[in-house]
Design a protein around this motif. Structure first.
Motif, PDB file in Angstrom:
ATOM      1  N   LEU A   1       0.850  -1.190   0.000  1.00 47.56           N
ATOM      2  CA  LEU A   1       0.000   0.000   0.000  1.00 47.56           C
ATOM      3  C   LEU A   1       0.883   1.237   0.000  1.00 47.56           C
ATOM      4  O   LEU A   1       1.860   1.314   0.757  1.00 47.56           O
ATOM      5  CB  LEU A   1      -0.904   0.048   1.229  1.00 47.56           C
ATOM      6  N   MET A   2       0.531   2.198  -0.832  1.00 45.22           N
ATOM      7  CA  MET A   2       1.096   3.543  -0.725  1.00 45.22           C
ATOM      8  C   MET A   2       0.074   4.393   0.018  1.00 45.22           C
ATOM      9  O   MET A   2      -1.121   4.363  -0.311  1.00 45.22           O
ATOM     10  CB  MET A   2       1.388   4.128  -2.109  1.00 45.22           C
TER      11      MET A   2
ATOM     12  N   PHE B   1      -3.263   3.358  -1.968  1.00 42.79           N
ATOM     13  CA  PHE B   1      -3.143   2.907  -3.348  1.00 42.79           C
ATOM     14  C   PHE B   1      -2.505   1.531  -3.305  1.00 42.79           C
ATOM     15  O   PHE B   1      -1.400   1.366  -2.794  1.00 42.79           O
ATOM     16  CB  PHE B   1      -2.295   3.886  -4.146  1.00 42.79           C
ATOM     17  N   ALA B   2      -3.199   0.510  -3.806  1.00 36.15           N
ATOM     18  CA  ALA B   2      -2.736  -0.875  -3.744  1.00 36.15           C
ATOM     19  C   ALA B   2      -2.142  -1.297  -5.086  1.00 36.15           C
ATOM     20  O   ALA B   2      -2.780  -1.159  -6.131  1.00 36.15           O
ATOM     21  CB  ALA B   2      -3.891  -1.799  -3.377  1.00 36.15           C
ATOM     22  N   LEU B   3      -0.915  -1.831  -5.032  1.00 38.50           N
ATOM     23  CA  LEU B   3      -0.214  -2.292  -6.221  1.00 38.50           C
ATOM     24  C   LEU B   3       0.935  -3.171  -5.727  1.00 38.50           C
ATOM     25  O   LEU B   3       1.098  -3.359  -4.516  1.00 38.50           O
ATOM     26  CB  LEU B   3       0.312  -1.091  -7.020  1.00 38.50           C
ATOM     27  N   THR B   4       1.743  -3.724  -6.620  1.00 35.77           N
ATOM     28  CA  THR B   4       2.893  -4.479  -6.134  1.00 35.77           C
ATOM     29  C   THR B   4       3.871  -3.528  -5.441  1.00 35.77           C
ATOM     30  O   THR B   4       4.025  -2.368  -5.839  1.00 35.77           O
ATOM     31  CB  THR B   4       3.629  -5.198  -7.278  1.00 35.77           C
ATOM     32  N   GLY B   5       4.547  -4.050  -4.426  1.00 37.00           N
ATOM     33  CA  GLY B   5       5.524  -3.238  -3.719  1.00 37.00           C
ATOM     34  C   GLY B   5       6.619  -2.740  -4.643  1.00 37.00           C
ATOM     35  O   GLY B   5       7.103  -1.608  -4.510  1.00 37.00           O
ATOM     36  N   ILE B   6       7.032  -3.584  -5.590  1.00 34.99           N
ATOM     37  CA  ILE B   6       8.074  -3.190  -6.542  1.00 34.99           C
ATOM     38  C   ILE B   6       7.654  -1.926  -7.292  1.00 34.99           C
ATOM     39  O   ILE B   6       8.406  -0.952  -7.394  1.00 34.99           O
ATOM     40  CB  ILE B   6       8.343  -4.326  -7.538  1.00 34.99           C
ATOM     41  N   SER B   7       6.438  -1.937  -7.819  1.00 35.63           N
ATOM     42  CA  SER B   7       5.963  -0.810  -8.619  1.00 35.63           C
ATOM     43  C   SER B   7       5.771   0.441  -7.773  1.00 35.63           C
ATOM     44  O   SER B   7       6.080   1.553  -8.209  1.00 35.63           O
ATOM     45  CB  SER B   7       4.652  -1.175  -9.312  1.00 35.63           C
ATOM     46  N   LEU B   8       5.253   0.264  -6.554  1.00 35.72           N
ATOM     47  CA  LEU B   8       5.018   1.431  -5.701  1.00 35.72           C
ATOM     48  C   LEU B   8       6.326   2.086  -5.267  1.00 35.72           C
ATOM     49  O   LEU B   8       6.425   3.314  -5.204  1.00 35.72           O
ATOM     50  CB  LEU B   8       4.192   1.033  -4.481  1.00 35.72           C
ATOM     51  N   ARG B   9       7.325   1.281  -4.974  1.00 38.17           N
ATOM     52  CA  ARG B   9       8.612   1.869  -4.595  1.00 38.17           C
ATOM     53  C   ARG B   9       9.222   2.632  -5.769  1.00 38.17           C
ATOM     54  O   ARG B   9       9.830   3.691  -5.595  1.00 38.17           O
ATOM     55  CB  ARG B   9       9.559   0.776  -4.090  1.00 38.17           C
ATOM     56  N   TRP B  10       9.071   2.063  -6.980  1.00 40.75           N
ATOM     57  CA  TRP B  10       9.574   2.761  -8.165  1.00 40.75           C
ATOM     58  C   TRP B  10       8.803   4.057  -8.388  1.00 40.75           C
ATOM     59  O   TRP B  10       9.384   5.100  -8.726  1.00 40.75           O
ATOM     60  CB  TRP B  10       9.477   1.856  -9.387  1.00 40.75           C
ATOM     61  N   LEU B  11       7.477   4.023  -8.185  1.00 40.44           N
ATOM     62  CA  LEU B  11       6.640   5.222  -8.335  1.00 40.44           C
ATOM     63  C   LEU B  11       7.063   6.292  -7.344  1.00 40.44           C
ATOM     64  O   LEU B  11       7.170   7.480  -7.696  1.00 40.44           O
ATOM     65  CB  LEU B  11       5.170   4.848  -8.136  1.00 40.44           C
ATOM     66  N   ALA B  12       7.310   5.889  -6.090  1.00 37.94           N
ATOM     67  CA  ALA B  12       7.750   6.850  -5.076  1.00 37.94           C
ATOM     68  C   ALA B  12       9.101   7.444  -5.449  1.00 37.94           C
ATOM     69  O   ALA B  12       9.343   8.646  -5.278  1.00 37.94           O
ATOM     70  CB  ALA B  12       7.820   6.169  -3.712  1.00 37.94           C
TER      71      ALA B  12
ATOM     72  N   VAL C   1       5.548   4.096   1.200  1.00 34.01           N
ATOM     73  CA  VAL C   1       5.136   2.749   0.810  1.00 34.01           C
ATOM     74  C   VAL C   1       5.299   1.840   2.015  1.00 34.01           C
ATOM     75  O   VAL C   1       6.376   1.763   2.612  1.00 34.01           O
ATOM     76  CB  VAL C   1       5.979   2.238  -0.370  1.00 34.01           C
ATOM     77  N   LEU C   2       4.213   1.159   2.379  1.00 30.02           N
ATOM     78  CA  LEU C   2       4.225   0.289   3.550  1.00 30.02           C
ATOM     79  C   LEU C   2       4.861  -1.063   3.216  1.00 30.02           C
ATOM     80  O   LEU C   2       5.112  -1.382   2.055  1.00 30.02           O
ATOM     81  CB  LEU C   2       2.798   0.095   4.062  1.00 30.02           C
ATOM     82  N   GLU C   3       5.112  -1.849   4.232  1.00 29.50           N
ATOM     83  CA  GLU C   3       5.713  -3.168   4.046  1.00 29.50           C
ATOM     84  C   GLU C   3       4.825  -4.046   3.167  1.00 29.50           C
ATOM     85  O   GLU C   3       3.599  -4.088   3.357  1.00 29.50           O
ATOM     86  CB  GLU C   3       5.917  -3.853   5.393  1.00 29.50           C
ATOM     87  N   PRO C   4       5.408  -4.758   2.195  1.00 28.85           N
ATOM     88  CA  PRO C   4       4.601  -5.630   1.331  1.00 28.85           C
ATOM     89  C   PRO C   4       3.972  -6.788   2.111  1.00 28.85           C
ATOM     90  O   PRO C   4       4.426  -7.157   3.189  1.00 28.85           O
ATOM     91  CB  PRO C   4       5.618  -6.155   0.309  1.00 28.85           C
TER      92      PRO C   4
END
Length: 303
Positions: free
Chosen positions: A143-144, A209-220, A230-233
């Motif tokens: 989650l972001m 915002f729910a998505l894969t952790g990989i994608s959210l970290r890249w977005l951030a 970005v919270l813990e996956p």
């Protein structure tokens, strides 16, 4: 019981490359082919031939953070991992060809490259055509949220309990994950693209915002300085089944010796989480993305 869903295309194509790299000779297929297939003959000797020539031709799709161009250099999870593995196998150079995601397997089978280096999801349909390595990564959901996590969220069940509004990409698997966790239809907000999720979060239209952790970290990372975190996956569970979404390298089915040698080197890396993170951390991969030892491609291909 454990199963796994297909990884969708994680980033939009608008900012990514659309054509093939203009590198002489990369687009020419091997002159010797299997009758009726267009695929190179002699894949049983491919490992030896690649060692002799000193390079391997890799296909990728320009999809960050999996495989993309960065300042003219081939970058991302798959090329970085594959460069490490092929160097250990005595093949020090990756020669890249960029193509559309849907053209990667046809290009591999036609002999335009030797390996697909794109973080492709391992699915039964694909396994019927090509041969996958053991998993290179898994894609837990995350989650972001706004900075400080004002609603104290941790996963989709916590979103349901807090009656939080959850943003999901249109037609993405996170919608089903959220519903399975108890998030009501009225609390789900469909978004067209990843940037829309971050913008909706900052505007207060959603709480997470729910998505894969990989994608959210890249977005951030690509929105540095924005007041989000970005919270813990976590691994979603649907009907009692864990959803890991693993990906791997792709080979032609005849390239058995190459794939087996690749898998031996891959196991040395995934068996050493600290090394894995040193290699891939800059692309948002953490120990949470290291595939479990019990997760096997044979099981994934069986469905």
């Amino acid at each position: 019981m454990t199963t796994h869903l297909t990884r969708r295309r994680l980033l939009g194509r608008g900012a990514l490359l659309g054509g093939a790299l203009a590198v002489p000779g990369l687009l020419s297929a091997c002159s010797r082919t299997e009758a009726g297939t267009g695929a190179p003959a002699g894949d049983a000797d491919l490992l030896a031939r690649l060692r002799k020539q000193g390079h391997v031709r890799v296909g990728f799709a320009g999809e960050a953070p999996y495989g993309f161009q960065d300042g003219g250099e081939l970058a991302g999870e798959a090329p970085t991992l594959h460069r490490e593995i092929f160097t250990a196998l005595g093949i020090p150079e990756l020669k890249p060809t960029v193509t559309e995601f849907g053209a990667l397997i046809p290009g591999l089978l036609a002999g335009r490259f030797d390996v697909v280096s794109a973080g492709m999801a391992i699915t039964p349909d694909r396994c019927a055509k090509v041969s996958f390595s053991e998993p290179e990564f898994i894609s837990p959901t995350a989650l972001m949220v706004r900075e400080g996590n004002p609603k104290g969220l941790s996963d989709l069940a916590s979103c349901a309990a807090a009656k939080a509004r959850v943003g999901v990409l249109t037609a993405a698997v996170e919608s089903g994950y959220a519903k399975a966790a108890g998030v009501g239809d009225g609390a789900l907000v469909s978004l067209a693209k990843q940037q829309d999720g971050l913008d909706a979060l900052l505007a207060g239209r959603i709480d997470a915002f729910a998505l894969t952790g990989i994608s959210l970290r890249w977005l951030a990372r690509t929105n540095g300085g924005k007041a989000v975190e970005v919270l813990e996956p976590f691994v979603p569970v649907v009907d009692g089944v864990k959803r890991y979404s693993p990906g791997g390298a792709v080979f032609r089915q005849g390239a058995v010796s190459l794939r087996e040698a690749f898998d031996r080197e891959l196991a040395r890396i995934t068996g050493d989480p600290a090394r894995y993170v040193r290699l891939l951390g800059e692309y948002g991969f953490t120990e949470r993305e290291v595939p479990p030892r019990t997760l096997r491609t044979a099981e994934l291909c069986a469905g």
